[in-house]
Write a protein that holds these residues in place. Structure first.
Motif, mmCIF file in Angstrom:
data_model
loop_
_atom_site.group_PDB
_atom_site.id
_atom_site.type_symbol
_atom_site.label_atom_id
_atom_site.label_comp_id
_atom_site.label_asym_id
_atom_site.label_seq_id
_atom_site.Cartn_x
_atom_site.Cartn_y
_atom_site.Cartn_z
ATOM 1 N N ARG A 101 0.833 -1.194 0.000
ATOM 2 C CA ARG A 101 0.000 0.000 0.000
ATOM 3 C C ARG A 101 0.875 1.254 0.000
ATOM 4 N NH1 ARG A 101 -5.341 0.012 3.618
ATOM 5 N NH2 ARG A 101 -3.872 -0.139 5.362
ATOM 6 N N LEU A 102 1.974 1.211 0.723
ATOM 7 C CA LEU A 102 2.903 2.333 0.748
ATOM 8 C C LEU A 102 3.589 2.519 -0.605
ATOM 9 C CD1 LEU A 102 4.284 4.532 2.436
ATOM 10 C CD2 LEU A 102 5.956 2.810 3.178
ATOM 11 N N GLN A 107 4.036 5.661 -5.735
ATOM 12 C CA GLN A 107 3.848 5.770 -7.183
ATOM 13 C C GLN A 107 3.019 7.010 -7.511
ATOM 14 O OE1 GLN A 107 1.450 2.686 -8.992
ATOM 15 N NE2 GLN A 107 2.412 2.975 -10.987
ATOM 16 N N GLU A 108 1.956 7.219 -6.767
ATOM 17 C CA GLU A 108 1.110 8.395 -6.991
ATOM 18 C C GLU A 108 1.846 9.673 -6.595
ATOM 19 O OE1 GLU A 108 -3.251 10.188 -5.605
ATOM 20 O OE2 GLU A 108 -2.656 8.140 -5.078
ATOM 21 N N GLU A 109 2.549 9.641 -5.473
ATOM 22 C CA GLU A 109 3.243 10.834 -4.980
ATOM 23 C C GLU A 109 4.323 11.306 -5.949
ATOM 24 O OE1 GLU A 109 4.311 11.042 -0.736
ATOM 25 O OE2 GLU A 109 6.352 11.492 -1.420
ATOM 26 N N THR A 110 4.997 10.368 -6.615
ATOM 27 C CA THR A 110 6.074 10.719 -7.553
ATOM 28 C C THR A 110 5.569 10.923 -8.980
ATOM 29 O OG1 THR A 110 6.569 8.385 -8.003
ATOM 30 C CG2 THR A 110 7.781 9.443 -6.189
ATOM 31 N N SER A 111 4.254 10.986 -9.147
ATOM 32 C CA SER A 111 3.650 11.148 -10.484
ATOM 33 C C SER A 111 4.079 10.044 -11.440
ATOM 34 C CB SER A 111 3.999 12.529 -11.063
ATOM 35 O OG SER A 111 3.515 13.561 -10.220
ATOM 36 N N GLY A 112 4.288 8.852 -10.897
ATOM 37 C CA GLY A 112 4.610 7.698 -11.726
ATOM 38 C C GLY A 112 6.079 7.498 -12.014
ATOM 39 N N TYR A 113 6.960 8.375 -11.514
ATOM 40 C CA TYR A 113 8.395 8.179 -11.746
ATOM 41 C C TYR A 113 8.943 7.017 -10.921
ATOM 42 C CZ TYR A 113 9.003 12.265 -14.699
ATOM 43 O OH TYR A 113 8.943 13.156 -15.743
ATOM 44 N N ALA A 147 2.705 -2.018 -17.470
ATOM 45 C CA ALA A 147 3.018 -1.516 -16.127
ATOM 46 C C ALA A 147 2.154 -0.311 -15.779
ATOM 47 C CB ALA A 147 4.498 -1.166 -16.038
ATOM 48 N N LEU A 148 1.994 0.600 -16.737
ATOM 49 C CA LEU A 148 1.209 1.808 -16.489
ATOM 50 C C LEU A 148 -0.254 1.492 -16.206
ATOM 51 C CD1 LEU A 148 2.643 4.246 -19.210
ATOM 52 C CD2 LEU A 148 2.891 4.454 -16.718
ATOM 53 N N MET A 149 -0.756 0.424 -16.790
ATOM 54 C CA MET A 149 -2.174 0.097 -16.642
ATOM 55 C C MET A 149 -2.448 -0.900 -15.513
ATOM 56 S SD MET A 149 -3.548 -0.008 -20.593
ATOM 57 C CE MET A 149 -2.322 -1.182 -21.168
ATOM 58 N N THR A 150 -1.429 -1.196 -14.715
ATOM 59 C CA THR A 150 -1.589 -2.161 -13.628
ATOM 60 C C THR A 150 -1.823 -1.448 -12.306
ATOM 61 O OG1 THR A 150 -0.192 -3.765 -14.773
ATOM 62 C CG2 THR A 150 -0.506 -4.091 -12.417
ATOM 63 N N SER A 151 -2.666 -2.037 -11.496
ATOM 64 C CA SER A 151 -2.957 -1.495 -10.172
ATOM 65 C C SER A 151 -3.212 -2.645 -9.210
ATOM 66 C CB SER A 151 -4.167 -0.560 -10.218
ATOM 67 O OG SER A 151 -5.322 -1.264 -10.649
ATOM 68 N N LEU A 152 -3.352 -2.314 -7.937
ATOM 69 C CA LEU A 152 -3.658 -3.301 -6.909
ATOM 70 C C LEU A 152 -4.944 -2.908 -6.195
ATOM 71 C CD1 LEU A 152 -0.142 -3.805 -5.248
ATOM 72 C CD2 LEU A 152 -1.204 -5.224 -7.024
ATOM 73 N N ASP A 280 14.934 5.768 -0.614
ATOM 74 C CA ASP A 280 15.143 4.689 -1.580
ATOM 75 C C ASP A 280 14.275 4.905 -2.817
ATOM 76 O OD1 ASP A 280 16.248 2.384 -2.570
ATOM 77 O OD2 ASP A 280 15.171 1.024 -1.256
ATOM 78 N N VAL A 281 13.015 5.248 -2.583
ATOM 79 C CA VAL A 281 12.086 5.494 -3.687
ATOM 80 C C VAL A 281 12.534 6.681 -4.529
ATOM 81 C CG1 VAL A 281 9.760 6.336 -4.214
ATOM 82 C CG2 VAL A 281 10.069 4.441 -2.606
#
Length: 322
Positions: A101-102, A107-113, A147-152, A280-281
């Motif tokens: 979840r983190l 992923q959202e916080e970094t705008s996908g970078y 990858a771009l179209m994958t989510s959890l 790290d991220v």
């Protein structure tokens, strides 16, 4: 942190260079050390206080988190591998539930970078670097789009995770930092202040040396450059060990999730701060950004940073003078 000019043999972090400093002064503090293997690298653990049981506890944290998050390092049947193998809900342990979840939040916080879904795309580029042959662009774009179209989908009530899409989880740019965040909490709880937790020279957790001094850091390939720090986390992303020149361009193992490309913009980024997972991220995410955007992120997050491009270092953020 304080930047200095000192001569040293160039090593990543100068970890061997300043390990001598660790014991350069006489001290009555005990020494407990070990070198466990996890996350595809040898760690260096050193405690100059506490008990040997503290060292064992840290070793167990590393082993447990590695088994939980690693996909291709001897844990083929762990929960992440199960998530990658199906689109059905997978029951996971609470630690992995929160870790994933983190990762998705970053992923959202970094705008996908930063993306946790680059498993197959990263493997494609690593094979290309080994063979020094560029992959087919159509394959790169296909895996990027997957990858771009994958989510959890997270079901907190049942502690299940469902993968939606074809991208495969790979937490290589997250695992060490997450592990060190847990270690950091343990050190705080036990009130330990004299320690070195070195995750294979790309992630460091530093307290004080045995003589209660700062650590001296010598970034790799920057002879004469150094800075001092203590009670901080450091994370580095670098291309030196996993890169290849193909058609006069340098490519590395660090993939831009938005383009699918692995052409290297920078030699290395070192980040300093308080949160090992975050560092790290971002040390990975920033390697794909424009320098102007990197500076904006570093300013907003309050990181200290060394940005190395064409062998030249730029210091940005708290404690680093340009």
């Amino acid at each position: 942190m304080r930047r200095n000019k000192e001569h040293s043999s160039p090593r990543i972090w100068g970890i061997l260079a300043f390990s001598g400093l660790l014991f350069s002064c006489a001290s009555s503090l005990p020494l407990y050390e070990s070198s466990p293997y996890a996350f595809h690298t040898v760690w260096t653990l050193r405690l100059n206080e506490g008990h040997k049981s503290d060292l064992y506890a840290i070793e167990k944290i590393i082993a447990d988190v590695h088994a939980l998050l690693d996909v291709d390092g001897g844990h083929p049947n762990n929960d992440i591998s199960q998530i990658n193998a199906t689109h059905e809900p997978v029951k996971v342990r609470d630690t992995l539930f929160e870790a994933l979840r983190l990762a998705v939040a970053y992923q959202e916080e970094t705008s996908g970078y930063f993306s946790p879904f680059l498993g197959e795309l990263s493997a494609l580029w690593k094979a290309a670097i080994e063979s020094k042959t560029l992959p087919e662009e159509s394959e790169v774009l296909r895996l990027r789009d997957e990858a771009l179209m994958t989510s959890l989908v997270f079901d907190e009530a049942n502690l299940t995770i469902t993968r939606v899409g074809e991208g495969k989880l790979d937490l290589g740019a997250f695992g060490k930092g997450y592990c060190q965040s847990i270690i950091q909490e343990y050190l705080k709880e036990e009130k330990l202040t004299h320690y070195l937790i070195n995750g294979g020279n790309s992630a460091l957790l530093l307290g004080l040396t045995a003589s209660s001094k700062h650590y001296q850091i010598f970034p790799e390939h920057l002879e004469g450059e150094s800075f001092r720090t203590s009670f901080s986390a450091l994370s580095a992303s670098a291309i030196h060990e996993q890169s290849a020149i193909i058609d006069n361009n340098t490519y590395s193992h660090i993939v831009n999730p938005l383009t699918g490309n692995a052409e290297a913009r920078y030699d290395m980024i070192i980040l300093a701060g308080d949160n090992p997972t975050e560092l790290d991220v971002y040390s990975t995410a920033l390697m794909s950004m424009e320098e102007e955007d990197i500076r904006a992120v570093v300013t907003e997050k309050g990181f200290g940073m060394v940005l190395v491009q064409n062998g030249e270092a730029t210091y940005v953020g708290p404690g680093f003078e340009e």
